[in-house]
Design an enzyme around this catalytic site. Sequence first.
Site, short mmCIF file in Angstrom:
data_model
loop_
_atom_site.label_atom_id
_atom_site.label_comp_id
_atom_site.label_asym_id
_atom_site.label_seq_id
_atom_site.Cartn_x
_atom_site.Cartn_y
_atom_site.Cartn_z
N LYS A 160 1.20 -1.50 -0.01
CA LYS A 160 0.13 -0.13 -0.18
C LYS A 160 1.11 1.11 0.17
O LYS A 160 1.67 1.28 0.85
CB LYS A 160 -1.60 -0.20 1.06
CG LYS A 160 -1.90 1.18 1.35
CD LYS A 160 -2.70 1.49 2.20
CE LYS A 160 -1.61 2.51 3.45
NZ LYS A 160 -2.09 4.00 2.58
N ALA A 185 3.84 6.81 15.88
CA ALA A 185 2.24 6.29 15.73
C ALA A 185 1.37 5.47 15.41
O ALA A 185 1.09 4.62 16.32
CB ALA A 185 1.39 7.69 16.22
N GLU A 193 10.21 0.88 10.45
CA GLU A 193 11.26 1.83 10.22
C GLU A 193 10.22 3.27 10.51
O GLU A 193 9.49 3.52 9.70
CB GLU A 193 11.58 1.85 9.11
CG GLU A 193 13.15 1.85 9.08
CD GLU A 193 13.28 3.69 9.03
OE1 GLU A 193 13.03 4.11 9.33
OE2 GLU A 193 12.80 3.77 6.76
N CYS A 214 12.99 10.78 7.83
CA CYS A 214 13.35 10.00 9.02
C CYS A 214 14.23 9.99 10.07
O CYS A 214 14.85 10.32 10.75
CB CYS A 214 12.70 8.51 9.43
SG CYS A 214 13.85 7.64 7.70
N GLU A 228 9.66 14.81 17.23
CA GLU A 228 10.12 14.73 15.71
C GLU A 228 8.88 15.64 14.82
O GLU A 228 8.04 15.80 14.64
CB GLU A 228 9.90 13.16 14.75
CG GLU A 228 10.06 13.21 13.34
CD GLU A 228 10.06 12.02 12.58
OE1 GLU A 228 8.61 11.48 13.05
OE2 GLU A 228 10.70 11.33 12.29
P1 NAI Z 1 1.70 7.65 8.96
O1 NAI Z 1 2.23 6.74 9.92
O2 NAI Z 1 0.42 7.35 9.76
O3 NAI Z 1 1.39 6.93 7.69
C1 NAI Z 1 2.51 6.21 6.63
C2 NAI Z 1 1.88 5.14 6.11
O4 NAI Z 1 1.10 3.90 6.65
C3 NAI Z 1 0.46 5.82 4.84
O5 NAI Z 1 1.37 5.04 3.84
C4 NAI Z 1 -0.70 5.77 5.45
O6 NAI Z 1 -1.70 4.97 4.68
C5 NAI Z 1 -0.48 4.44 6.66
N1 NAI Z 1 -1.16 4.13 7.33
C6 NAI Z 1 -1.91 5.25 8.61
N2 NAI Z 1 -2.35 4.15 9.64
C7 NAI Z 1 -2.27 3.53 9.38
C8 NAI Z 1 -2.87 2.26 9.65
N3 NAI Z 1 -3.89 2.16 11.38
N4 NAI Z 1 -2.95 0.93 9.66
C9 NAI Z 1 -1.97 0.87 8.89
N5 NAI Z 1 -1.12 1.38 8.07
C10 NAI Z 1 -1.62 3.10 8.12
O7 NAI Z 1 2.15 8.74 8.83
P2 NAI Z 1 1.56 10.62 8.19
O8 NAI Z 1 0.51 10.89 8.98
O9 NAI Z 1 1.54 10.45 7.04
O10 NAI Z 1 2.63 11.60 9.06
C11 NAI Z 1 2.48 12.51 10.26
C12 NAI Z 1 4.25 12.03 11.16
O11 NAI Z 1 4.46 10.58 10.77
C13 NAI Z 1 5.23 12.70 10.39
O12 NAI Z 1 4.89 13.98 10.68
C14 NAI Z 1 6.62 12.36 10.58
O13 NAI Z 1 6.75 12.95 11.40
C15 NAI Z 1 6.39 10.65 10.77
N6 NAI Z 1 6.82 10.43 9.72
C16 NAI Z 1 7.44 9.17 9.58
C17 NAI Z 1 7.88 8.62 8.48
C18 NAI Z 1 9.39 7.61 8.47
O14 NAI Z 1 9.66 7.47 7.65
N7 NAI Z 1 9.62 7.51 9.77
C19 NAI Z 1 7.52 8.85 7.10
C20 NAI Z 1 6.03 9.88 7.56
C21 NAI Z 1 6.00 10.22 8.26
#
Ligand code: NAI
Length: 522
Positions: free
Chosen positions: A215, A271, A290, A324, A421
Amino acid sequence: MLSRTGTALRGMPVAATRLGMRFYAQLPLRVPVKMPNGIEYEQPTGLFINNKFVRAKQGKTFEVVSPATEEEITHVYEAREDDVEDAIAAADQAFKSGVWSDADPLVRAKALNKLAELIEEDLETIASIETLDNGKAISSARGDVQLVANYLRSCAGWCDKIDGRLINTGSTHFSYTIRQPLGVCGQIIPWNFPLLMWAWKVGPALATGNTVVLKTAESTPLSALYVSQFVPKAGIPAGVVNIISGFGKIIGEALTTHPKIKKIAFTGSTATGRHIYQNAGANLKKVTLELGGKSPNIVFADADLKATVQNIILGIYYNSGEVCCAGSRVYVEESVYDQFLEELKAATENVKVGDPFDDATFQGAQTSQMQLSKILKYVEIGRDEGATLVTGGERLGNKGFFVKPTIFGDVTEDMRIVKEEIFGPVVTITKFKTVEEVIEKANDSEYGLAAGVHTKDINKAIEVSNRVNSGTVWINTFNDFHHAVPFGGFNASGIGREMGIEALENYTQVKAVRAKLTLSGK
Ligand code: NAI
Ligand code: MG
């Protein structure tokens, strides 16, 4: 026309947007897109299941926006639970057929090499799609796509080296292990490096004989769909790779709870990672995560000042700070602090921010309105906490999600801008006096993804590397990735490693075979 709520409307109107794409009564499975740099291409919009692009069963679509212009690029089909079922069924059937998992490993190697080649040949278009959809500078996007090709080749090289071992248990038995694939892997990726995260997930899963349902992130679905068309061309059988676009709370949830998914690989926020870990735990799935970071970047007085300033810049403003492992906490030895801050401020004010399609741009747009708002909110928090805004701290222009590169000085370790972050071009800078003090500060974090050490003294560099709690330490460099070097986090930054030989361990399980021998009795 397409409604903003995302359902393809009936009717015949055809309207052209500024990006030159047309809308039809029902969203076609390919739409023409003209990019700001003049490159025109056909964007697949469907879900990629069983080596074909298909419409989502419920016909829902969602809007994809260019963060540099805030204009709509296209819609893509939105998968729902019923589509997830189809994708998982395709992957399950492909896995069970053995067409991929039981093939001679060189069949997989050849296909992965071909996939790398097809992507590399089309690098400019793919990099441009990434820039259009994510907002990142085109120079960074080109780097990402090259890393994608390199990593797929590296995975191809592993295919025929995934061996077990022969175990000496005496002459009465023949004992050995083999490494077998897990089955269908559910993979969930973020929007900051859309195609690179796709490669980090798909590459090792395929090399080891698994099948995948991946996804993409809702704000950046385009590049993974575009390269999906290369999957059959590379000789990868139907059902081995399935790519679905959609929302985390709906289909992310469906993937992480589905009994046929044997392993979840996730990159994203801590989270969401925590929530996924609980889902996966309840269903006893294997998991790699990650997650976030707040990486310390440590500058000793003896470091090469000019080169280090550039490394700090690369550490925090690269990819608009949406990294990240961004070096978001800078610690500078007291004796050079004032001079260093002055030079860092000057270099920061020199960072070229703006049109991501300009070759000279270093920092493009933030990926979404949500990220822009989050960053600006943290600037406010920093001010309220009493930190000194050295430079930046505001939106650049009023169209597109651009932020001025930002430095906060006079921070204390308990401030939220030092602890949390931000995921944007915002760095905090702090003084330190001793190795002991800086290690304590560096490790005072729930995270542990990366760290940087800048010094000419090899002893100091190695001592700090040994004592800092992080999955990666960069010495006299930063954000410096190589496909053979593993990457992943300590503590709240995650579980498991990607890239290198370590990534393969996450995608195989050991089977021990012990045969009792019937001996001649002589
Ligand atoms: P997110 O962690 O919610 O989204 C990342 C992925 O997880 C997306 O594909 C999203 O659709 C999916 N996702 C969301 N809720 C889910 C669930 N309940 N079950 C399974 N998959 C789910 O992060 P978001 O909301 O895009 O960004 C928020 C913050 O997260 C950012 O401001 C940043 O601080 C952090 N982040 C960190 C990343 C990293 O590379 N470590 C990458 C993206 C965001
Ligand atoms: Mg986008």
